[in-house]
Write a protein that holds these residues in place. Sequence first.
Motif, PDB file in Angstrom:
ATOM      1  N   ILE A 295      11.946  -7.566  -2.932  1.00 50.05           N
ATOM      2  CA  ILE A 295      10.780  -8.042  -2.181  1.00 50.05           C
ATOM      3  C   ILE A 295      11.204  -8.657  -0.861  1.00 50.05           C
ATOM      4  O   ILE A 295      10.536  -8.484   0.172  1.00 50.05           O
ATOM      5  CB  ILE A 295       9.979  -9.051  -3.035  1.00 50.05           C
ATOM      6  CG1 ILE A 295       9.325  -8.344  -4.225  1.00 50.05           C
ATOM      7  CG2 ILE A 295       8.902  -9.742  -2.180  1.00 50.05           C
ATOM      8  CD1 ILE A 295       8.614  -9.285  -5.185  1.00 50.05           C
TER       9      ILE A 295
ATOM     10  N   ARG B 105       4.545   3.828   5.332  1.00 50.55           N
ATOM     11  CA  ARG B 105       4.561   3.012   6.551  1.00 50.55           C
ATOM     12  C   ARG B 105       5.491   3.572   7.623  1.00 50.55           C
ATOM     13  O   ARG B 105       5.415   3.141   8.785  1.00 50.55           O
ATOM     14  CB  ARG B 105       4.955   1.577   6.224  1.00 50.55           C
ATOM     15  CG  ARG B 105       3.920   0.835   5.362  1.00 50.55           C
ATOM     16  CD  ARG B 105       4.371  -0.581   5.075  1.00 50.55           C
ATOM     17  NE  ARG B 105       4.501  -1.367   6.278  1.00 50.55           N
ATOM     18  CZ  ARG B 105       5.526  -2.179   6.553  1.00 50.55           C
ATOM     19  NH1 ARG B 105       6.545  -2.277   5.694  1.00 50.55           N
ATOM     20  NH2 ARG B 105       5.557  -2.889   7.662  1.00 50.55           N
TER      21      ARG B 105
ATOM     22  N   LEU C 234       4.487  -3.934  -3.985  1.00 52.85           N
ATOM     23  CA  LEU C 234       3.361  -3.936  -4.913  1.00 52.85           C
ATOM     24  C   LEU C 234       3.864  -4.102  -6.344  1.00 52.85           C
ATOM     25  O   LEU C 234       4.714  -3.343  -6.805  1.00 52.85           O
ATOM     26  CB  LEU C 234       2.569  -2.638  -4.786  1.00 52.85           C
ATOM     27  CG  LEU C 234       2.144  -2.216  -3.363  1.00 52.85           C
ATOM     28  CD1 LEU C 234       1.367  -0.907  -3.410  1.00 52.85           C
ATOM     29  CD2 LEU C 234       1.331  -3.313  -2.702  1.00 52.85           C
TER      30      LEU C 234
ATOM     31  N   ASN D 163       1.288  -5.548  -8.789  1.00 58.32           N
ATOM     32  CA  ASN D 163       0.066  -5.597  -9.580  1.00 58.32           C
ATOM     33  C   ASN D 163      -0.239  -4.224 -10.149  1.00 58.32           C
ATOM     34  O   ASN D 163      -0.224  -3.228  -9.414  1.00 58.32           O
ATOM     35  CB  ASN D 163      -1.093  -6.083  -8.704  1.00 58.32           C
ATOM     36  CG  ASN D 163      -2.383  -6.243  -9.489  1.00 58.32           C
ATOM     37  OD1 ASN D 163      -3.009  -5.259  -9.861  1.00 58.32           O
ATOM     38  ND2 ASN D 163      -2.785  -7.479  -9.714  1.00 58.32           N
TER      39      ASN D 163
ATOM     40  N   ASP E 187      -2.667  -2.103  -8.192  1.00 52.44           N
ATOM     41  CA  ASP E 187      -2.167  -1.644  -6.889  1.00 52.44           C
ATOM     42  C   ASP E 187      -1.194  -0.482  -7.023  1.00 52.44           C
ATOM     43  O   ASP E 187      -1.171   0.420  -6.171  1.00 52.44           O
ATOM     44  CB  ASP E 187      -1.485  -2.804  -6.159  1.00 52.44           C
ATOM     45  CG  ASP E 187      -2.459  -3.914  -5.782  1.00 52.44           C
ATOM     46  OD1 ASP E 187      -3.657  -3.604  -5.623  1.00 52.44           O
ATOM     47  OD2 ASP E 187      -2.011  -5.074  -5.652  1.00 52.44           O
TER      48      ASP E 187
ATOM     49  N   GLY F 125       9.218  -7.716   2.401  1.00 55.26           N
ATOM     50  CA  GLY F 125       8.174  -8.720   2.506  1.00 55.26           C
ATOM     51  C   GLY F 125       7.171  -8.565   1.383  1.00 55.26           C
ATOM     52  O   GLY F 125       6.913  -7.455   0.895  1.00 55.26           O
ATOM     53  N   SER F 126       6.582  -9.657   0.948  1.00 52.25           N
ATOM     54  CA  SER F 126       5.703  -9.639  -0.212  1.00 52.25           C
ATOM     55  C   SER F 126       4.480  -8.751  -0.020  1.00 52.25           C
ATOM     56  O   SER F 126       3.960  -8.178  -0.983  1.00 52.25           O
ATOM     57  CB  SER F 126       5.255 -11.071  -0.546  1.00 52.25           C
ATOM     58  OG  SER F 126       4.594 -11.667   0.576  1.00 52.25           O
ATOM     59  N   ALA F 127       4.010  -8.609   1.233  1.00 54.86           N
ATOM     60  CA  ALA F 127       2.827  -7.779   1.484  1.00 54.86           C
ATOM     61  C   ALA F 127       3.108  -6.298   1.267  1.00 54.86           C
ATOM     62  O   ALA F 127       2.171  -5.505   1.065  1.00 54.86           O
ATOM     63  CB  ALA F 127       2.313  -8.004   2.902  1.00 54.86           C
ATOM     64  N   ASN F 128       4.367  -5.926   1.286  1.00 58.76           N
ATOM     65  CA  ASN F 128       4.734  -4.510   1.177  1.00 58.76           C
ATOM     66  C   ASN F 128       5.533  -4.210  -0.085  1.00 58.76           C
ATOM     67  O   ASN F 128       6.206  -3.184  -0.168  1.00 58.76           O
ATOM     68  CB  ASN F 128       5.524  -4.074   2.408  1.00 58.76           C
ATOM     69  CG  ASN F 128       4.683  -4.141   3.667  1.00 58.76           C
ATOM     70  OD1 ASN F 128       3.636  -3.502   3.748  1.00 58.76           O
ATOM     71  ND2 ASN F 128       5.126  -4.929   4.642  1.00 58.76           N
TER      72      ASN F 128
ATOM     73  N   ARG G 231       7.352  -0.533   0.077  1.00 58.98           N
ATOM     74  CA  ARG G 231       6.846   0.208   1.226  1.00 58.98           C
ATOM     75  C   ARG G 231       7.566  -0.264   2.486  1.00 58.98           C
ATOM     76  O   ARG G 231       7.036  -1.076   3.262  1.00 58.98           O
ATOM     77  CB  ARG G 231       5.338   0.001   1.364  1.00 58.98           C
ATOM     78  CG  ARG G 231       4.545   0.405   0.116  1.00 58.98           C
ATOM     79  CD  ARG G 231       3.052   0.438   0.389  1.00 58.98           C
ATOM     80  NE  ARG G 231       2.581  -0.844   0.897  1.00 58.98           N
ATOM     81  CZ  ARG G 231       1.451  -1.005   1.587  1.00 58.98           C
ATOM     82  NH1 ARG G 231       0.695   0.032   1.865  1.00 58.98           N
ATOM     83  NH2 ARG G 231       1.094  -2.211   2.009  1.00 58.98           N
TER      84      ARG G 231
END
Length: 477
Positions: free
Chosen positions: A15, A99, A24, A26, A29, A19-22, A50
């Motif tokens: 992670i 991305r 997944l 869950n 998701d 980064g945590s936003a990229n 991602r």
Amino acid sequence: MTTTIPSPELIASFIDIVGSANALTNPTDIAPYLVESRGLYKGTTPMVLRPGSVEEVSRIMKLASATRTAIVPQGGNTGHVAGQIPREGKADIVLSLQRLNRIRDIDPVGNVIVADAGCILADIQKAADDNDRLFPLSLGSEGSARIGGNLSTNAGGTAVLAYGNMRQLCLGLEVVLPTGEIWDGLRRLKKDNTGYDLRDLFIGAEGTLGVITGAVLKMFPKPLGHQVAFAGVGSVEHALALFDKASSLCGSALTGFELMPRLGVEFTTRHIPGVRDPMETVHRWYVLIDISTSDSAESAERMVHELLEQGIVADLVENAVIATSEEQRKALWHMRESMSPAQKPEGGSIKHDVSVPVSSIPAFMKEADAAVMRAMPGARICSFGHMGDGNIHYNISQPVGADKQAFLDRWREMNAIVHGIVAKYNGSISAEHGIGQLKRDELAEVRPEIEIELMRRIKLAFDPAGIMNPDKVLRAR
């Protein structure tokens, strides 16, 4: 190789890279990344990464190599053989290239476009078009398929006859190796004989040797003339004879020659909105003829008229229509490209992506039809495809009223019948979709032992830890 859920510390390390936003984790998701389009395979994964740069891909692979974590590269998830799906019950991490979607450079004079592997195919086509150029790869999934996946499966599509498949449309690659090392092979050269052609090893390797992150793709001048005709013929033999005439008359201007059965036309007009039968008369078989000329629209018009006249005189063409607008040309191609999805509402469909020598297509189809009908009376055979390059999508729809699951349970049996006849004609069990998981074991049965052993040696040389898309193409040792 990791076969259980990675430790929280290892997950945190992955992670940190993207980064945590990229990253997944869950289940809701990650669900879209775990099932292929036909629903035949569903995998499991602890996470989807991602990355947004080649450097991040490199760091992911370095960490995966050090921890022996399996990585499954994925583009648009449009593949038909589950090469992009993680294994069920394992801890394969999905590496999504979505991305990485930047077009790095366009050179109209050199006729090349340099793009990230996550670029959508339709966006590449548009970028070429905006520069008065053509990128000819065309697929039914072009709105979501991505260039890295197209390269990894050596995609073909509808224009192989004139332009070749992805191997012929690529000049250079950028690849991140399983170790995290980056190979910059983004050369724009048509002539380069400096040693082994590493590019060709990665194209068609289905992500088992490395992660393609960028490519140099060929563009072509736009044709000035373009014409499409749709002709009814009485048999596959007549279609082949018409193709022979088209090849002689049109030469390189013949950019497409597609074969379709009456059943396929019925399926598309029944289930695909906006599709209609372009003819009032019914024919056993149809061909779609696409002609593109470099000089003028008039020359394409003359060529298609002359071809159809020759076909009628020779009793090969029973009836024909010629598109009179770009809208009509697109409508005819839409019918052809809709034949696969049009089968889904008819129930189960057992699909084969095979190729045989062009001259053997009639004999192959006659023999395969007879064998399938003996094994499964009432089966509805919807075989269509790129007659000009020998690639036939030999699909079998379930008998009317049959139990769908009972029909699909005979997938391997039907494969053995059809592929056995393909072998008789020195054909291939995978013309353009790849091997993935679906055909992995069968590949080992139909290819000579020395070929499989050479593939294993190549795999071992590039991926000694066995972390790169394991159990795809070749079963992991």
